[in-house]
Design a protein around this motif. Structure first.
Motif, PDB file in Angstrom:
ATOM      1  N   ASP A   1     -79.971  83.269 -59.412  1.00 45.89           N
ATOM      2  CA  ASP A   1     -80.213  82.715 -58.084  1.00 45.89           C
ATOM      3  C   ASP A   1     -81.680  82.917 -57.724  1.00 45.89           C
TER       4      ASP A   1
ATOM      5  N   GLY B   1     -83.513  81.696 -55.255  1.00 46.08           N
ATOM      6  CA  GLY B   1     -83.762  81.968 -53.846  1.00 46.08           C
ATOM      7  C   GLY B   1     -83.517  83.429 -53.505  1.00 46.08           C
ATOM      8  N   HIS B   2     -82.413  83.956 -54.014  1.00 43.94           N
ATOM      9  CA  HIS B   2     -82.110  85.370 -53.805  1.00 43.94           C
ATOM     10  C   HIS B   2     -83.184  86.245 -54.438  1.00 43.94           C
TER      11      HIS B   2
ATOM     12  N   ARG C   1     -86.356  85.576 -54.928  1.00 46.17           N
ATOM     13  CA  ARG C   1     -87.588  85.567 -54.132  1.00 46.17           C
ATOM     14  C   ARG C   1     -87.439  86.436 -52.887  1.00 46.17           C
ATOM     15  N   ARG C   2     -86.302  86.339 -52.227  1.00 47.82           N
ATOM     16  CA  ARG C   2     -86.090  87.141 -51.014  1.00 47.82           C
ATOM     17  C   ARG C   2     -86.069  88.630 -51.345  1.00 47.82           C
TER      18      ARG C   2
END
Length: 498
Positions: A119, A121-122, A124-125
């Motif tokens: 994932d 996006g996960h 990067r966060r």
């Protein structure tokens, strides 16, 4: 964040490890509390690596007990150890060079969560949150292979934090860092301690260790020989516990009045590396060359031995110029070079200790088209004795030696060729404190014998202990020249950083 409540995080009792008839650890008790920085000190072969391997689950103890977070752990393995919050950052950082910063930080966490797909996006966060946690700014999409060493180390720390590390073990964390980067790393360690994260610090740079650690734990020959608050130790007492002897650093003796000039470097330039470098080196003189990372000092060292071809300038030995950019010409003229990275550039790791020394003198032992192996090995063994190389079997692979003994083998290869000038790039990088003092003694002895020595280093105590003069480089140029006996370590650090 407020400091976490401190308590026993790791408790090892009576830990023993035997390999056949060799006892690597002998009944060791070792404790780390939450939010505590502990210095694990000892010479190479003292048992430090074995203790870390047992704690991280790579090796099983022969005897003893291990508790993590108050739970006794039997049959500890790397997965269980990591799940308990024990993370090891090795010297090579063990990162994926072709992956981004965010991917490296989040990969282990997502793998541990058994996700079927990565994932992004996960990732990067998560990466952004841990970077903010330690107060650093690194581009999330940058490929790790493009990062400087200091940033790679920070990525490794963030990866550990993303996996909810409670104890971070740092193996030689400052070896490849500049003074400024070391300051930054120590500040980050202090911040982690405030959050309750414990740090186990393994380093040969004793001053840095004592600055950030609350507790010191010393191993010698597999046994605990000292333990206590860091305030009760200084570099001299810590060295004494590690080696079992006093290791004084004598200042270099003065260069003999009227010594002849051996080496002359005139207006040496290499586009993008160094510019208009000139200096002279006398017989029996030790000249230091220092500067921050990127100053050009390593490129200059390689240029002196022909590994980098300058665009202009000249190098003269005994008044005679020789071809630039040609290591064979440099060696034939009488220049030797011991590289900073002995493992990849300085030694044939799978070959024997004796052969690594002898390879520099093959031509001298040729008899009617054949090598006189007896004479070759006798000479190699003589150098092992003269440089006090601790080698039970000269026919064993050189990779079996400790870092300090490997460095002596690299020195012996060049000394057997009787060089006029010896260039030492990071002569004591990655060696223990006892071997470091011995190498410094060797440097001083070489100078007394009339050899000109150039020491390329950012180890300030090393420069002050061995060098008569120190050249400071910045952005490829020599910007300062300092008499070695005229400055303190703090003054030298200021002049390097200013």
């Amino acid at each position: 964040m407020a400091a976490a409540t401190h308590g026993a995080l790791v408790d090892m009792r009576g830990v023993t490890k035997r390999y056949g008839g060799v006892t690597a650890l002998d009944g060791v008790d070792f404790t780390v509390n939450a939010g505590e920085a502990v210095c694990l000190a000892g010479e190479n072969g003292s048992g430090k690596s074995t203790l870390i391997k047992i704690l991280s689950g790579v090796e099983q103890p022969t005897a003893g007990t291990i508790s993590i977070n108050g739970t006794k752990r039997t049959n500890l393995n790397p997965r269980v150890s990591a799940a308990a919050g024990v993370m090891v950052i090795f010297q090579d950082f063990s990162l994926f060079p072709n992956m981004s910063v965010a991917e490296n930080i989040a990969f282990s966490t997502q793998l541990g969560e058994n996700r079927r797909l990565f994932d992004r996006g996960h990732a990067r966060r998560l990466a952004q949150s841990v970077l903010e946690r330690i107060g650093v700014d690194i581009a999330l999409d940058a490929r790790v292979e493009s990062l400087p060493v200091a940033h790679k180390q920070l990525v490794a720390i963030c990866r550990a934090l993303a996996s909810e590390a409670r104890l971070i073990i740092m193996d030689e964390p400052t070896t490849a860092l500049t003074e400024r980067e070391v300051r930054s790393l120590l500040a980050i360690i202090r911040r982690l301690k405030e959050e309750g994260v414990a740090v186990l610090f393994v380093s040969h740079k004793l001053a840095e260790v004592l600055e950030v650690c609350e507790k010191v734990f010393v191993l010698r020959n597999g046994k605990k020989v000292a333990e206590g608050p860091a305030t009760e130790f200084d570099a001299a007492s810590l060295t004494r516990h590690m080696t079992g002897r006093d290791v004084p650093e004598a200042p270099p003796s003065a260069v003999t009045e009227g010594s002849k000039t051996l080496l002359e470097v005139e207006h040496l330039s290499k586009d993008g590396a160094f510019d208009d470098v000139s200096f002279a080196l006398k017989a029996g003189e030790v000249l230091g060359v220092s500067g921050l990372l990127g100053s050009g000092r390593t490129s200059l060292a390689k240029a002196l031995f022909g590994l980098v071809a300058p665009d202009s300038g000249a190098i003269r030995l005994d008044g005679e110029a020789f071809a630039l950019g040609d290591p064979i010409a440099a060696a034939s003229a009488g220049i030797g070079y011991v590289p900073e990275d002995r493992l990849t550039e300085g030694l044939f790791l799978t070959q024997s200790i004796a052969r690594n020394i002898a390879v520099g003198r093959l031509d001298a032992h040729e008899r009617r088209g054949f090598l006189d192996l007896g004479a070759l090995m006798a000479e190699a063994n003589d150098w092992l004795t003269r440089l006090k190389v601790k080698a039970p079997d000269p026919q064993a692979p050189v990779r079996s030696l400790s870092g300090g003994n490997q460095q002596r083998v690299a020195l012996a290869r060049w000394l057997s060729r009787a060089p006029r000038v010896l260039v030492l790039n990071g002569p004591s990088v990655g060696v223990d404190v006892g071997s470091k003092a011995d190498i410094h003694d060797i440097i001083r002895d070489l100078a007394r014998s009339g050899i000109g020595v150039i020491v390329i280093s950012d180890d300030l105590p090393e420069l002050l202990a061995t060098c008569h003069r120190i050249l400071v480089m910045k952005a490829g140029r020599v910007v300062d020249e300092i008499a070695g006996n005229s400055v303190t370590e703090d003054e030298l650090a200021h002049r390097l950083a200013s």
